[in-house]
Write a protein that holds these residues in place. Structure first.
Motif, PDB file in Angstrom:
ATOM      1  N   PRO A   1      26.022  12.227 -30.763  1.00 43.27           N
ATOM      2  CA  PRO A   1      25.638  11.436 -31.939  1.00 43.27           C
ATOM      3  C   PRO A   1      24.409  12.000 -32.643  1.00 43.27           C
ATOM      4  N   ILE A   2      24.409  11.900 -33.969  1.00 44.98           N
ATOM      5  CA  ILE A   2      23.252  12.246 -34.798  1.00 44.98           C
ATOM      6  C   ILE A   2      22.874  11.005 -35.586  1.00 44.98           C
ATOM      7  N   ASN A   3      21.614  10.614 -35.485  1.00 38.83           N
ATOM      8  CA  ASN A   3      21.136   9.458 -36.233  1.00 38.83           C
ATOM      9  C   ASN A   3      20.690   9.922 -37.624  1.00 38.83           C
ATOM     10  N   ILE A   4      21.400   9.473 -38.650  1.00 42.58           N
ATOM     11  CA  ILE A   4      21.061   9.782 -40.043  1.00 42.58           C
ATOM     12  C   ILE A   4      20.454   8.537 -40.683  1.00 42.58           C
ATOM     13  N   ASN A   5      19.262   8.682 -41.242  1.00 44.18           N
ATOM     14  CA  ASN A   5      18.626   7.543 -41.917  1.00 44.18           C
ATOM     15  C   ASN A   5      18.443   7.816 -43.406  1.00 44.18           C
ATOM     16  N   CYS A   6      18.423   6.723 -44.176  1.00 43.38           N
ATOM     17  CA  CYS A   6      18.174   6.790 -45.620  1.00 43.38           C
ATOM     18  C   CYS A   6      17.179   5.711 -46.021  1.00 43.38           C
ATOM     19  N   ASP A   7      16.343   6.041 -47.003  1.00 43.76           N
ATOM     20  CA  ASP A   7      15.460   5.055 -47.621  1.00 43.76           C
ATOM     21  C   ASP A   7      16.280   4.282 -48.647  1.00 43.76           C
ATOM     22  N   LEU A   8      16.344   2.954 -48.479  1.00 43.34           N
ATOM     23  CA  LEU A   8      17.193   2.151 -49.350  1.00 43.34           C
ATOM     24  C   LEU A   8      16.444   0.959 -49.930  1.00 43.34           C
TER      25      LEU A   8
ATOM     26  N   CYS B   1      16.494  12.347 -41.859  1.00 42.11           N
ATOM     27  CA  CYS B   1      16.482  11.635 -43.139  1.00 42.11           C
ATOM     28  C   CYS B   1      17.251  12.417 -44.201  1.00 42.11           C
ATOM     29  N   LEU B   2      18.080  11.691 -44.929  1.00 42.01           N
ATOM     30  CA  LEU B   2      18.711  12.207 -46.138  1.00 42.01           C
ATOM     31  C   LEU B   2      18.306  11.277 -47.271  1.00 42.01           C
TER      32      LEU B   2
END
Length: 243
Positions: free
Chosen positions: A3-10, A215-216
């Motif tokens: 698994p890869i944890n991908i986060n975004c600022d929303l 982070c993307l």
């Protein structure tokens, strides 16, 4: 699959954010410093719950005019009060929605500056500690924040999918034309490198660094294309975006 944890600022005012939420692992919700109202925060919390996305607060300098992207000249006490207010309000809204608050990621100039300013890092740590709850904090590798410890605070080291790295392995400042990766393929290659514990600079230097979350940025509608490409390509290499 690893698994890869991908986060975004929303919750920063982009109309396509609801389309991003189902494609990521963690969200960082603007909580009033650089952007955000009670309505926008609640909406993001509800969407994150719907799609089983880890919920995070995204506090900032109280600077909507500059979207929290400039170092702000305010007193330590003013900053402490603002950050505390942002986080306590966020906690109340999570409680209203019976939502599990997972993490905190500071925003913009505050995030970058506390990584190298010991006094600012100490202030931010104390604000988090005063919450008196278990929480994960996203931060840069070798950040000053990592020097402050608590039984209730865990750190996840963050990498960036769409930002390039200078030869000292700091993020390339946005004022330079090569600061961002803007194609899905380049972003995929960077995610793959970070997943394999490698930071590669623009000149090809390599640093071994374990990364816990990537982070993307969500300030372009192309983010949807990038995320779809990641979901399509990562399994071919034995990885998947954590859900």
């Amino acid at each position: 699959m690893k698994p890869i944890n991908i986060n975004c600022d929303l919750a920063e005012g982009y109309e396509y954010e609801s389309q991003i939420m189902p494609l990521i692992s963690s969200c960082n919700i603007a909580c009033g410093g650089h952007y955000g109202t009670e309505t926008s925060i609640k909406k993001a919390i509800q969407q994150a719950q719907q799609h089983q996305v880890k919920i995070g607060a995204h506090p900032s300098f109280p600077d909507k005019e500059n979207f929290g992207r400039k170092l702000m000249n305010i007193s330590s006490q003013e900053l402490r009060l603002s950050l505390s207010a942002q986080l306590h309000h966020f906690r109340e809204l999570c409680q209203d929605e019976d939502a599990d608050w997972h993490h905190i990621k500071f925003h913009g100039a505050l995030y970058n500056h506390l990584a190298k300013d010991k006094d600012l890092a100490k202030l931010c740590f104390e604000v988090i500690e005063d919450l008196n709850r278990e929480v994960v904090v996203f931060t840069l590798p070798e950040s000053e924040l990592l020097n402050f410890k608590s039984d209730k605070i865990k750190y996840w080291v963050e990498g960036f999918a769409d930002r390039t790295y200078a030869d000292d392995f700091s993020l390339t400042p946005r004022k330079f034309s090569n600061a961002m990766h803007d194609t899905s393929k380049a972003i995929f290659n960077q995610v793959l490198n970070l997943a394999e514990a490698k930071i590669i600079s623009t000149s090809g230097k390599i640093k071994k660094q374990t990364i816990d979350t990537i982070c993307l940025h969500s300030d372009s509608k192309l983010t949807l294309n990038h995320l779809e490409y990641l979901h399509e390509q990562l399994p071919k290499f034995g990885y998947e975006i954590e859900r």
